[in-house]
Design a protein around this motif. Structure first.
Motif, short mmCIF file in Angstrom:
data_model
loop_
_atom_site.label_atom_id
_atom_site.label_comp_id
_atom_site.label_asym_id
_atom_site.label_seq_id
_atom_site.Cartn_x
_atom_site.Cartn_y
_atom_site.Cartn_z
N UNK A 182 0.68 -1.25 0.05
CA UNK A 182 0.12 -0.09 -0.24
C UNK A 182 0.58 1.58 -0.28
N UNK A 183 1.89 1.32 0.87
CA UNK A 183 2.45 2.29 0.96
C UNK A 183 3.52 2.86 -0.23
N UNK A 184 3.99 1.80 -0.64
CA UNK A 184 4.48 1.74 -2.31
C UNK A 184 3.84 2.43 -3.31
N UNK A 185 2.54 1.64 -3.54
CA UNK A 185 1.77 2.18 -4.87
C UNK A 185 1.41 3.58 -4.04
N UNK A 186 0.82 3.91 -3.11
CA UNK A 186 0.61 5.11 -2.90
C UNK A 186 1.56 6.18 -3.41
N UNK B 187 1.59 6.32 -6.35
CA UNK B 187 0.87 7.32 -6.95
C UNK B 187 0.25 8.53 -7.17
N UNK B 188 0.76 9.17 -6.09
CA UNK B 188 1.22 11.20 -5.70
C UNK B 188 2.24 10.91 -6.81
N UNK B 189 3.68 10.33 -6.86
CA UNK B 189 3.96 10.81 -8.28
C UNK B 189 3.85 10.75 -9.80
N UNK B 190 2.74 10.06 -9.63
CA UNK B 190 1.65 10.53 -11.26
C UNK B 190 1.25 10.98 -11.15
N UNK B 191 0.40 11.53 -10.29
CA UNK B 191 -0.45 12.85 -11.08
C UNK B 191 -0.06 14.04 -10.61
N UNK B 192 1.73 14.11 -9.45
CA UNK B 192 2.31 15.62 -10.03
C UNK B 192 2.84 15.31 -10.63
N UNK B 193 3.24 14.31 -11.84
CA UNK B 193 4.12 14.76 -12.77
C UNK B 193 2.95 15.00 -13.72
N UNK B 194 1.01 14.00 -14.14
CA UNK B 194 0.22 14.82 -14.60
C UNK B 194 0.09 16.57 -14.40
N UNK B 195 0.31 17.12 -13.37
CA UNK B 195 -0.90 18.04 -12.99
C UNK B 195 1.10 18.43 -13.47
N UNK B 196 2.28 18.56 -13.40
CA UNK B 196 2.82 19.31 -14.08
C UNK B 196 2.83 19.62 -15.47
N UNK C 55 12.96 3.70 -14.86
CA UNK C 55 11.61 3.75 -16.67
C UNK C 55 10.89 2.89 -17.80
N UNK C 56 12.29 1.42 -17.58
CA UNK C 56 11.25 0.20 -17.43
C UNK C 56 10.25 -0.48 -16.93
N UNK C 57 10.71 -0.08 -15.41
CA UNK C 57 10.28 -0.57 -14.24
C UNK C 57 8.38 -0.21 -14.26
N UNK C 58 8.83 1.53 -14.56
CA UNK C 58 7.32 2.34 -14.74
C UNK C 58 6.64 1.90 -15.56
N UNK C 59 6.84 1.73 -16.88
CA UNK C 59 6.31 1.08 -17.88
C UNK C 59 6.18 -0.64 -17.27
N UNK C 60 6.24 -1.14 -17.39
CA UNK C 60 5.48 -2.68 -16.19
C UNK C 60 4.19 -2.08 -15.78
N UNK C 61 5.00 -1.81 -14.73
CA UNK C 61 3.96 -1.18 -13.74
C UNK C 61 2.54 -0.91 -14.32
#
Length: 146
Positions: A5-9, A12-21, A127-133
């Motif tokens: 849960x902690x890692x997924x959260x 989620x916060x990081x991707x939301x921040x990227x989207x927001x920027x 980058x590869x890991x994020x794409x895979x996830x």
């Protein structure tokens, strides 16, 4: 069930921040974030269809259609009907190439600086890991009919 849960959260916060920027940067450029995404998609030098951009960038078809019509009316692109399909290919005009390069210049500079800092601290494997996830997450949501 909640062991990650902690890692997924955090993700989620990081991707939301990227989207927001990207949202706020697009706004500074005087366009909306979906138009920025379409310009980003078109700036790879490859031919694209509206359907392809819609599927790859997860932007609704009607939104893509509206943006393409606007860009066409502004003289930044043309639509070419293919010989083997009724799907139209989106082609940047010379004016469109200049427009996209101007819009994307600062975006690419910011991305490059952020990537250099990140790769210096972590490897480019992230980058590869994020794409895979992201692919795994899409598959899991599709299984659940969400």
């Amino acid at each position: 069930m909640n062991e990650n849960f902690k890692e997924i959260r955090q993700l989620m916060l990081a991707t939301n921040k990227i989207d927001g920027v990207y949202y706020f940067f697009a706004k500074k450029l005087g366009i909306n974030e979906n138009k920025l995404a379409v310009l980003y998609a078109l700036d790879d030098g490859n031919p694209h269809s509206q359907k392809q951009i819609c599927e790859e960038w997860l932007i609704p078809k009607t939104t893509i259609s509206t943006i393409i019509k606007e860009l066409e009316a502004e003289g930044y692109l043309t639509l070419v009907v293919g010989s083997h399909t009724k799907e139209k290919t989106i082609c940047l005009t010379d004016k469109g190439v200049v427009y996209v390069k101007n819009i994307m210049k600062e975006v690419y500079e910011a991305e490059q600086a952020a990537m250099e800092q990140t790769v210096e601290k972590f490897s480019s494997e992230f980058v590869t890991a994020m794409g895979y996830f992201s692919n795994c997450l899409c598959n899991e949501f599709q299984k659940r009919k969400l």
